[in-house]
Design a protein around this motif. Structure first.
Motif, mmCIF file in Angstrom:
data_model
loop_
_atom_site.group_PDB
_atom_site.id
_atom_site.type_symbol
_atom_site.label_atom_id
_atom_site.label_comp_id
_atom_site.label_asym_id
_atom_site.label_seq_id
_atom_site.Cartn_x
_atom_site.Cartn_y
_atom_site.Cartn_z
ATOM 1 N N ILE A 1 0.834 -1.205 0.000
ATOM 2 C CA ILE A 1 0.000 0.000 0.000
ATOM 3 C C ILE A 1 0.867 1.253 0.000
ATOM 4 N N VAL A 2 1.964 1.218 0.720
ATOM 5 C CA VAL A 2 2.815 2.400 0.891
ATOM 6 C C VAL A 2 3.673 2.675 -0.344
ATOM 7 N N LYS A 3 3.886 1.660 -1.189
ATOM 8 C CA LYS A 3 4.751 1.832 -2.360
ATOM 9 C C LYS A 3 4.374 3.045 -3.197
ATOM 10 N N SER A 4 3.105 3.187 -3.487
ATOM 11 C CA SER A 4 2.678 4.289 -4.351
ATOM 12 C C SER A 4 2.879 5.638 -3.678
ATOM 13 N N GLU A 5 2.916 5.660 -2.357
ATOM 14 C CA GLU A 5 3.163 6.910 -1.639
ATOM 15 C C GLU A 5 4.653 7.251 -1.625
ATOM 16 N N LEU A 6 5.502 6.254 -1.610
ATOM 17 C CA LEU A 6 6.938 6.500 -1.561
ATOM 18 C C LEU A 6 7.434 7.246 -2.795
ATOM 19 N N HIS A 7 6.780 7.051 -3.934
ATOM 20 C CA HIS A 7 7.223 7.709 -5.162
ATOM 21 C C HIS A 7 6.160 8.636 -5.743
ATOM 22 N N LYS A 8 5.155 8.919 -4.990
ATOM 23 C CA LYS A 8 4.005 9.673 -5.499
ATOM 24 C C LYS A 8 4.389 11.030 -6.056
ATOM 25 N N ASN A 9 5.077 11.854 -5.252
ATOM 26 C CA ASN A 9 5.406 13.209 -5.672
ATOM 27 C C ASN A 9 6.438 13.237 -6.785
ATOM 28 N N CYS A 10 7.350 12.267 -6.783
ATOM 29 C CA CYS A 10 8.356 12.217 -7.839
ATOM 30 C C CYS A 10 7.690 12.041 -9.190
ATOM 31 N N SER A 11 6.716 11.149 -9.270
ATOM 32 C CA SER A 11 6.029 10.915 -10.536
ATOM 33 C C SER A 11 5.280 12.159 -10.979
ATOM 34 N N ALA A 12 4.635 12.834 -10.025
ATOM 35 C CA ALA A 12 3.879 14.031 -10.370
ATOM 36 C C ALA A 12 4.795 15.132 -10.877
ATOM 37 N N LEU A 13 5.932 15.291 -10.219
ATOM 38 C CA LEU A 13 6.866 16.326 -10.639
ATOM 39 C C LEU A 13 7.443 16.030 -12.018
ATOM 40 N N HIS A 14 7.688 14.765 -12.299
ATOM 41 C CA HIS A 14 8.235 14.419 -13.604
ATOM 42 C C HIS A 14 7.245 14.756 -14.708
ATOM 43 N N PHE B 1 16.056 22.416 -7.214
ATOM 44 C CA PHE B 1 15.880 22.032 -5.814
ATOM 45 C C PHE B 1 14.575 21.308 -5.569
ATOM 46 N N HIS B 2 13.615 21.414 -6.469
ATOM 47 C CA HIS B 2 12.346 20.697 -6.282
ATOM 48 C C HIS B 2 12.512 19.193 -6.447
ATOM 49 N N THR B 3 13.402 18.783 -7.333
ATOM 50 C CA THR B 3 13.498 17.361 -7.639
ATOM 51 C C THR B 3 13.926 16.543 -6.440
ATOM 52 N N GLU B 4 14.589 17.154 -5.465
ATOM 53 C CA GLU B 4 15.005 16.412 -4.285
ATOM 54 C C GLU B 4 14.093 16.669 -3.097
ATOM 55 N N THR B 5 13.768 17.936 -2.844
ATOM 56 C CA THR B 5 13.035 18.259 -1.615
ATOM 57 C C THR B 5 11.569 17.895 -1.697
ATOM 58 N N ASP B 6 10.982 17.883 -2.901
ATOM 59 C CA ASP B 6 9.561 17.610 -3.009
ATOM 60 C C ASP B 6 9.245 16.138 -3.264
ATOM 61 N N CYS B 7 10.250 15.356 -3.612
ATOM 62 C CA CYS B 7 9.998 13.926 -3.799
ATOM 63 C C CYS B 7 9.735 13.303 -2.441
ATOM 64 N N SER B 8 8.858 12.299 -2.430
ATOM 65 C CA SER B 8 8.307 11.868 -1.154
ATOM 66 C C SER B 8 9.320 11.225 -0.215
ATOM 67 N N TRP B 9 10.081 10.270 -0.664
ATOM 68 C CA TRP B 9 10.931 9.589 0.307
ATOM 69 C C TRP B 9 12.176 9.027 -0.366
ATOM 70 N N LYS B 10 13.321 9.523 0.078
ATOM 71 C CA LYS B 10 14.588 8.961 -0.373
ATOM 72 C C LYS B 10 14.786 7.602 0.319
ATOM 73 N N PRO B 11 15.407 6.654 -0.317
ATOM 74 C CA PRO B 11 16.065 6.685 -1.629
ATOM 75 C C PRO B 11 15.171 6.266 -2.782
ATOM 76 N N PHE B 12 13.850 6.273 -2.577
ATOM 77 C CA PHE B 12 12.924 5.810 -3.612
ATOM 78 C C PHE B 12 12.455 6.954 -4.506
ATOM 79 N N ASP B 13 13.259 8.003 -4.607
ATOM 80 C CA ASP B 13 12.898 9.166 -5.403
ATOM 81 C C ASP B 13 13.650 9.207 -6.721
#
Length: 488
Positions: free
Chosen positions: A51-64, A77-89
């Motif tokens: 269930i959490v998988k889609s949340e771990l990369h959610k913002n990264c996909s949206a930003l892309h 600076f958005h590509t790192e700070t706004d992605c949901s969770w490292k290292p899955f960004d």
């Protein structure tokens, strides 16, 4: 001859009998319900990662998507700070998520082979309690990574490996316990109903994890972790594996210790009224079977390989279905988790149906083969595929394992059940580890490749053809009511 009494109404006059506490039938019903809840909590604690998988990369996909659709690139600076969770960004997030699944499932597969052997030699209650408490600890640790802002991949891999190892205490223990209390009468039906704990746990895990996934996904792990730890305490306090101890010593209780003329009806009367517990003096214990000795039991290898491919399909859905729904249907993590429960609802129906059919026909292998063959073209239909895949999965891991663990070649040695169960489920867990790993690799080329892989696995599961042929051509077909596995 004296009239044959039901075991639930059996009154013994031996001085070795203990004062009445609960009837054997009520003990069996209690054990049935308790082990159902115990293993439900195991699967409840495994589900949150999907269930959490889609949340771990959610913002990264949206930003892309925004960066490619907009007229200018977003600031770096958005590509790192706004992605949901490292290292899955990163762009290889699917491979990283697949590696986490593989870590858990590979440890689970390796540990399962050892767990059954260890479980035969330790008290089930203590062994299972230890596993549940440790599983609760490691499940909570994964969630604490969110609360304490831990971004080290090694931490999450370690937690997954440790959790996979301790979770292997569950399945051999509960199957051995339920096998001690129930014989072969209607075993397919009883085990089919009982094995729905797998799907019930997945459904509850999806709903609990989905409740917090968007606000604080750490709680999606911590709450299930606390649940399984609490059930571990319940296990320690209440589980009766088959022995009943009193001030006069520990004595065996169960079907094998009833008079011979009462054993046939032992399985079918679960809740009839009774006044007495049958407790007789235990005889010398048979030695536990070796690993190679269990492999030589007819049918163990074939059913193990069949489960490998069936579990590959089931666990690929378990770990990747919510993410697929999120990406394909553009739903949020909570709604995707709720929709993914359709596969598990189908699994409940399929497990019971497989048990009923195999009891009626007395052909376990044929039932599994037909359902898996029908499952191949339905992998995109969640409800139907869930029933056709999880039906054989449930049948092999419960009724078939119990049949083979009490095979006539063992000459009455009941201490093979945990080892046989561990071999079958351990081999299946190899497939469970391979499936999600392949899904992580193939999904980068398109989700169609994943579904082709699942269909191929369903066809490869038909390694039971030798046993199917034997069942269909044998002159000594097992009577329908016994439902035992027809391997010589």
């Amino acid at each position: 001859m004296p009239p044959v009494l039901s075991p639930c109404r059996y009154r013994a006059s031996s001085p070795l009998l203990m004062p009445p506490v609960l009837s054997p039938c009520r003990y069996r019903a209690f054990t049935f319900g308790l082990t159902f809840l115990l293993y439900t909590s195991f699967h409840l604690s495994r589900k949150p990662i999907s269930i959490v998988k889609s949340e771990l990369h959610k913002n990264c996909s949206a930003l892309h998507e925004l960066s490619t659709a907009g007229s200018r690139q977003l600031p770096s600076f958005h590509t790192e700070t706004d992605c949901s969770w490292k290292p899955f960004d990163k762009s290889n997030y699917k491979q990283l998520l697949g590696a986490m699944d593989y870590s858990f499932l590979c440890a689970y597969a390796v540990g399962m082979y050892l767990s059954g052997i260890i479980g035969e030699r330790l008290p089930i209650r203590l062994y299972l309690t230890f596993g549940m408490l440790m599983s609760g600890l490691f499940t909570c640790l994964f969630g604490l990574g969110r609360i304490y802002n831990i971004h080290n991949l090694s931490f999450y891999i370690f937690v997954q490996v440790a959790n996979g190892l301790v979770q292997t205490t569950g399945w051999p223990s509960v199957v051995t316990c339920i096998g001690n209390w129930f014989g072969k009468g209607r075993r397919g039906l009883i085990m089919g109903i009982w094995n729905s704990h797998t799907s019930v746990g997945n459904i509850l895990g999806s709903l609990i994890a989905g409740y917090w996934v968007s606000s604080n996904w750490g709680l999606s792990f911590i709450v299930p972790g606390l649940v399984i730890a609490a059930m571990g305490v319940v296990c320690f306090l209440f589980l009766i594996e088959r022995e009943y101890c009193s001030v006069t010593g520990c004595r065996k209780m169960g079907r094998d210790f009833l008079p011979v003329d009462l054993r046939e009806n032992w399985d079918t009367e679960l809740l009839l009224p009774v006044q007495q517990v049958v407790v007789v003096k235990s005889e010398s214990e048979p030695s536990a079977i070796s690993f190679m000795g269990a492999l030589r039991i007819p049918g163990v290898i074939e059913f193990s390989l069949c489960l490998l491919f069936a579990k590959l399909v089931s666990y690929t859905f378990l770990f990747w279905l919510p993410l697929y729904i999120t990406k394909a249907a553009h739903l949020d993590a909570k709604k995707a988790g709720e929709l993914s429960t359709l596969f598990d609802v189908g699994g409940i129906v399929g497990g019971i149906l497989a048990g009923v059919i195999s009891d009626k026909l007395g052909k376990r292998a044929t039932t599994c083969a037909v359902m898996l063959l029908l499952a191949a073209p339905t992998v995109s239909m969640l409800l139907v595929c869930g029933g056709l895949v999880n039906g054989p999965y449930a049948l092999i891991t419960t009724a078939v394992s119990a049949d083979l663990g009490t095979h006539k070649s063992l000459k009455g040695n009941s201490r093979a059940l945990s080892t046989v169960t561990a071999i079958i489920d351990g081999t299946g867990s190899v497939g469970a580890a391979i499936g999600p790993l392949l899904a992580g690799v193939l999904s980068s080329r398109g989700w169609n490749q994943v579904f082709y892989m699942l269909m191929a696995a369903d066809f490869l599961a038909l390694l039971l053809l030798r046993l199917v042929t034997k069942e269909l051509t044998s002159a000594n077909v097992v009577k329908p009511r016994s439902g035992s596995t027809t391997v010589e």
